[in-house]
Design a protein around this motif. Structure first.
Motif, PDB file in Angstrom:
ATOM      1  N   PRO A 196       0.728  -1.278  -0.114  1.00  0.00           N
ATOM      2  CA  PRO A 196       0.086   0.043  -0.055  1.00  0.00           C
ATOM      3  C   PRO A 196       0.759   1.293  -0.066  1.00  0.00           C
ATOM      4  O   PRO A 196       0.213   2.281  -0.654  1.00  0.00           O
ATOM      5  CB  PRO A 196      -0.903  -0.124   1.257  1.00  0.00           C
ATOM      6  N   ALA A 197       2.030   1.316   0.685  1.00  0.00           N
ATOM      7  CA  ALA A 197       2.810   2.545   0.679  1.00  0.00           C
ATOM      8  C   ALA A 197       3.494   2.858  -0.832  1.00  0.00           C
ATOM      9  O   ALA A 197       3.375   3.947  -1.068  1.00  0.00           O
ATOM     10  CB  ALA A 197       3.975   2.293   1.808  1.00  0.00           C
ATOM     11  N   HIS A 198       3.851   1.785  -1.609  1.00  0.00           N
ATOM     12  CA  HIS A 198       4.546   1.941  -2.703  1.00  0.00           C
ATOM     13  C   HIS A 198       3.245   2.199  -3.616  1.00  0.00           C
ATOM     14  O   HIS A 198       3.426   3.278  -4.349  1.00  0.00           O
ATOM     15  CB  HIS A 198       4.911   0.532  -3.300  1.00  0.00           C
ATOM     16  N   ALA A 199       2.087   1.796  -3.503  1.00  0.00           N
ATOM     17  CA  ALA A 199       0.802   2.161  -4.600  1.00  0.00           C
ATOM     18  C   ALA A 199       0.575   3.602  -3.785  1.00  0.00           C
ATOM     19  O   ALA A 199       0.178   4.394  -5.155  1.00  0.00           O
ATOM     20  CB  ALA A 199      -0.398   1.315  -4.024  1.00  0.00           C
ATOM     21  N   ALA A 200       0.442   4.054  -2.829  1.00  0.00           N
ATOM     22  CA  ALA A 200       0.096   5.219  -2.356  1.00  0.00           C
ATOM     23  C   ALA A 200       1.057   6.467  -3.142  1.00  0.00           C
ATOM     24  O   ALA A 200       0.544   7.337  -3.544  1.00  0.00           O
ATOM     25  CB  ALA A 200      -0.072   5.441  -0.766  1.00  0.00           C
ATOM     26  N   ALA A 201       2.250   6.007  -3.041  1.00  0.00           N
ATOM     27  CA  ALA A 201       3.268   7.082  -3.731  1.00  0.00           C
ATOM     28  C   ALA A 201       3.132   7.008  -5.163  1.00  0.00           C
ATOM     29  O   ALA A 201       3.186   8.105  -5.801  1.00  0.00           O
ATOM     30  CB  ALA A 201       4.588   6.386  -3.160  1.00  0.00           C
ATOM     31  N   ALA A 202       2.705   5.697  -5.957  1.00  0.00           N
ATOM     32  CA  ALA A 202       2.539   5.818  -7.123  1.00  0.00           C
ATOM     33  C   ALA A 202       1.376   6.774  -7.592  1.00  0.00           C
ATOM     34  O   ALA A 202       1.241   7.556  -8.765  1.00  0.00           O
ATOM     35  CB  ALA A 202       2.514   4.634  -7.655  1.00  0.00           C
ATOM     36  N   LEU A 203       0.280   6.703  -6.921  1.00  0.00           N
ATOM     37  CA  LEU A 203      -1.009   7.340  -7.133  1.00  0.00           C
ATOM     38  C   LEU A 203      -0.654   8.915  -6.743  1.00  0.00           C
ATOM     39  O   LEU A 203      -1.299   9.746  -7.492  1.00  0.00           O
ATOM     40  CB  LEU A 203      -2.194   6.718  -6.448  1.00  0.00           C
ATOM     41  N   HIS A 204       0.340   9.046  -5.741  1.00  0.00           N
ATOM     42  CA  HIS A 204       0.712  10.528  -5.447  1.00  0.00           C
ATOM     43  C   HIS A 204       1.363  11.151  -6.812  1.00  0.00           C
ATOM     44  O   HIS A 204       1.069  12.166  -7.173  1.00  0.00           O
ATOM     45  CB  HIS A 204       1.111  10.672  -4.288  1.00  0.00           C
ATOM     46  N   ASP A 205       2.377  10.427  -7.238  1.00  0.00           N
ATOM     47  CA  ASP A 205       3.166  10.647  -8.465  1.00  0.00           C
ATOM     48  C   ASP A 205       2.272  10.810  -9.768  1.00  0.00           C
ATOM     49  O   ASP A 205       2.778  11.685 -10.292  1.00  0.00           O
ATOM     50  CB  ASP A 205       4.159   9.684  -8.545  1.00  0.00           C
ATOM     51  N   ALA A 206       1.268  10.152  -9.758  1.00  0.00           N
ATOM     52  CA  ALA A 206       0.205  10.293 -10.942  1.00  0.00           C
ATOM     53  C   ALA A 206      -0.637  11.481 -11.023  1.00  0.00           C
ATOM     54  O   ALA A 206      -1.212  11.671 -11.796  1.00  0.00           O
ATOM     55  CB  ALA A 206      -0.695   8.946 -10.979  1.00  0.00           C
ATOM     56  N   GLY A 207      -0.464  12.459  -9.807  1.00  0.00           N
ATOM     57  CA  GLY A 207      -0.924  13.413  -9.696  1.00  0.00           C
ATOM     58  C   GLY A 207      -2.068  13.870  -8.671  1.00  0.00           C
ATOM     59  O   GLY A 207      -2.317  14.922  -8.233  1.00  0.00           O
ATOM     60  N   ALA A 208      -2.503  12.760  -7.793  1.00  0.00           N
ATOM     61  CA  ALA A 208      -3.391  12.953  -6.792  1.00  0.00           C
ATOM     62  C   ALA A 208      -2.749  13.654  -5.663  1.00  0.00           C
ATOM     63  O   ALA A 208      -1.542  13.445  -5.288  1.00  0.00           O
ATOM     64  CB  ALA A 208      -3.898  11.747  -6.194  1.00  0.00           C
ATOM     65  N   ARG A 209      -3.240  14.977  -5.317  1.00  0.00           N
ATOM     66  CA  ARG A 209      -2.520  15.777  -4.258  1.00  0.00           C
ATOM     67  C   ARG A 209      -2.318  14.991  -2.911  1.00  0.00           C
ATOM     68  O   ARG A 209      -1.394  15.024  -2.276  1.00  0.00           O
ATOM     69  CB  ARG A 209      -3.136  16.951  -3.863  1.00  0.00           C
ATOM     70  N   GLU A 210      -3.358  14.287  -2.313  1.00  0.00           N
ATOM     71  CA  GLU A 210      -3.296  13.554  -1.367  1.00  0.00           C
ATOM     72  C   GLU A 210      -3.905  12.130  -1.607  1.00  0.00           C
ATOM     73  O   GLU A 210      -4.971  12.048  -2.334  1.00  0.00           O
ATOM     74  CB  GLU A 210      -4.020  14.223  -0.146  1.00  0.00           C
ATOM     75  N   VAL A 211      -3.498  11.212  -1.141  1.00  0.00           N
ATOM     76  CA  VAL A 211      -4.146   9.618  -1.388  1.00  0.00           C
ATOM     77  C   VAL A 211      -4.181   9.068  -0.078  1.00  0.00           C
ATOM     78  O   VAL A 211      -3.426   9.025   0.736  1.00  0.00           O
ATOM     79  CB  VAL A 211      -2.850   8.772  -2.101  1.00  0.00           C
ATOM     80  N   LEU A 212      -5.529   8.536  -0.164  1.00  0.00           N
ATOM     81  CA  LEU A 212      -5.873   7.857   1.215  1.00  0.00           C
ATOM     82  C   LEU A 212      -6.184   6.326   0.861  1.00  0.00           C
ATOM     83  O   LEU A 212      -7.092   6.305   0.087  1.00  0.00           O
ATOM     84  CB  LEU A 212      -6.932   8.389   1.842  1.00  0.00           C
ATOM     85  N   ILE A 213      -5.287   5.458   1.339  1.00  0.00           N
ATOM     86  CA  ILE A 213      -5.729   4.196   0.948  1.00  0.00           C
ATOM     87  C   ILE A 213      -6.297   3.550   2.405  1.00  0.00           C
ATOM     88  O   ILE A 213      -5.828   3.222   3.351  1.00  0.00           O
ATOM     89  CB  ILE A 213      -4.467   3.254   0.609  1.00  0.00           C
ATOM     90  N   THR A 214      -7.583   3.155   2.354  1.00  0.00           N
ATOM     91  CA  THR A 214      -8.216   2.443   3.516  1.00  0.00           C
ATOM     92  C   THR A 214      -7.803   1.012   3.688  1.00  0.00           C
ATOM     93  O   THR A 214      -7.791   0.220   2.421  1.00  0.00           O
ATOM     94  CB  THR A 214      -9.826   2.492   3.362  1.00  0.00           C
TER      95      THR A 214
END
Ligand code: ATP
Length: 303
Positions: A196-214
Motif C-alpha cells: 500500500p505504501a508503494h501504491a500510495a506513492a505511485a498514485l501521488h506521483d500520478a497527480g493526486a495531491r493527497e492519497v488515502l488508502i483504506t
C-alpha cells in the motif's frame, strides 16, 4: 466560513437476501432473511456528509418509479439538497446481494440510471462556489467523471474521487484530484503494486495531491508530498462492512469542508466508519446526527 459538499454520483436501492446455499441455474431457494436499504455510493456519501453537518447537495439520476420516489423522500429527510436530482425515463438503480451461510455472495446490479446520467456542468458550477468540495465515485461513466473533475479544478472547486467500483482506469484523471480515496484492492488494481505504501506513492506521483488508502481493520494510509503515515482504525466488532468506505469518505469531506485539520478529519472519519461496521446495511448502518456530533467532539478532543 464553511465550504459546501456537492456529491455527483448514483443512488440506489440495496436489496439483500440471506440464503443457506446460493441458487444453481434453474433452482429456487428460500430466503432465510431479507432486507431492503437505501444505497448507492453517491447517496451514501451525501447522507453521511449531511449528517456530519456539511451543507450537502446531490447530483444524481433516479428513475420515474416508486423506488425513485422513496429514495428522493429519504434524501430530503436526511437534509440533502436534492434540487439537482433528475428523474430519467428508466427504472431506478437496484443492487440485489445474495449471501450464503458461509458469507459467499453474488451481486446483481442494475445501473441504467447512473449509466445514462450526464450532469449539466453549468448547473453544477451555478450550484457551487470556489472552495466547495465536489465528490465523485466510480458509478458514472469515465467521460462524465473526467469532465466533472476537469471543470471542477479549472473553476477552483476542491475534488475528492473515490473510484469504487473500479470500472474504468482513473489514472489519467488524477491530476485534477485533490484527495483520492481507494481501498487496498483498488490501489493494487490501479498500480499493480501490492504494497500500500508503494501504491500510495505511485498514485501521488500520478497527480493526486493527497492519497488515502483504506486498510479495513488496520485504518488508513495517508500519503502527500511529505510521505505516507498510518492513521490507525478505531476498534470495532465488525459484523457487516458494507458502506464503511462511504461512511469514511462522507465524513472526511464534511470535516474538511468545515475546516477541520486532516488529522482530526481522519480520526472522525475512522470513528464513523468503525461505527458503521457494527451494524448491518448501507445507509441503515450509518450513525445518526447526534452520534456523529459526539464522535466529532471525541476526535477533536483527542488532539
Ligand atoms: P466497503 O466496500 O466494505 O464499504 P472498503 O473496501 O471501501 O469498504 P475498507 O478499507 O474495507 O474499505 O474500510 C473502510 C474503512 O472502514 C477503514 O479504513 C476503517 O476505517 C473502517 N473499517 C473497516 N473494517 C473495519 C473493522 N473491522 N474495524 C474497524 N474499522 C473498520
Amino acid at each position: 466560513t464553511a465550504a459546501r459538499v456537492c456529491v455527483v454520483g448514483n443512488a440506489a436501492i440495496d436489496l439483500s437476501v440471506q440464503v443457506n446455499a446460493l441458487p444453481l441455474p434453474g433452482e429456487t431457494v428460500l430466503a432465510v432473511e431479507s432486507r431492503s436499504d437505501f444505497g448507492g455510493k453517491g447517496a451514501n456519501q451525501a447522507v453521511v456528509a449531511a449528517r456530519a453537518g456539511a451543507e450537502t447537495q446531490l447530483f444524481a439520476a433516479l428513475g420515474c418509479d416508486a423506488d425513485g420516489d422513496r429514495i428522493l423522500a429519504r434524501l430530503i429527510d436526511d437534509g440533502v439538497n436534492t434540487q439537482n436530482v433528475v428523474r430519467l425515463s428508466c427504472a431506478s438503480d437496484l443492487s440485489i446481494v445474495t449471501v450464503d451461510a458461509r458469507g459467499e455472495n453474488t451481486i446483481v446490479t442494475r445501473n441504467t440510471a447512473a449509466a445514462d446520467y450526464r450532469p449539466d456542468l453549468h448547473t453544477l458550477l451555478d450550484a457551487t462556489h470556489a472552495g466547495d468540495w465536489i465528490v465523485q465515485q466510480g458509478n458514472l461513466s469515465a467521460p462524465v467523471t473526467a469532465e466533472v473533475l476537469d471543470t471542477a479544478r479549472r473553476k477552483q472547486r476542491r475534488t475528492l474521487l473515490n473510484p469504487g467500483p473500479v470500472r474504468f482506469d482513473c489514472r489519467p484523471m488524477l491530476a485534477h484530484v485533490d484527495i483520492l480515496v481507494v481501498n487496498q484492492v483498488e490501489a493494487a488494481a490501479l498500480t499493480a503494486l501490492d504494497n500500500p505504501a508503494h501504491a500510495a506513492a505511485a498514485l501521488h506521483d500520478a497527480g493526486a495531491r493527497e492519497v488515502l488508502i483504506t486498510l479495513g481493520a488496520q485504518g488508513v494510509l495517508w500519503c502527500d508530498e511529505h510521505g505516507a503515515r498510518l492513521a490507525a482504525a478505531v476498534r470495532a466488532q465488525a459484523i457487516d462492512t458494507v458502506g464503511a468506505g462511504d461512511a469514511f469518505c462522507g465524513t472526511l469531506v464534511a470535516a474538511l469542508a468545515q475546516n477541520l485539520t486532516m488529522p482530526i478529519a481522519l480520526r472522525w472519519a475512522l470513528s464513523v466508519a468503525a461505527s458503521s461496521v457494527t451494524r448491518r446495511g448501507s445507509q441503515a448502518s450509518f450513525p445518526d446526527r447526534a452520534t456523529m456530533r459526539d464522535l466529532r467532539n471525541a476526535s477533536a478532543d483527542a488532539e
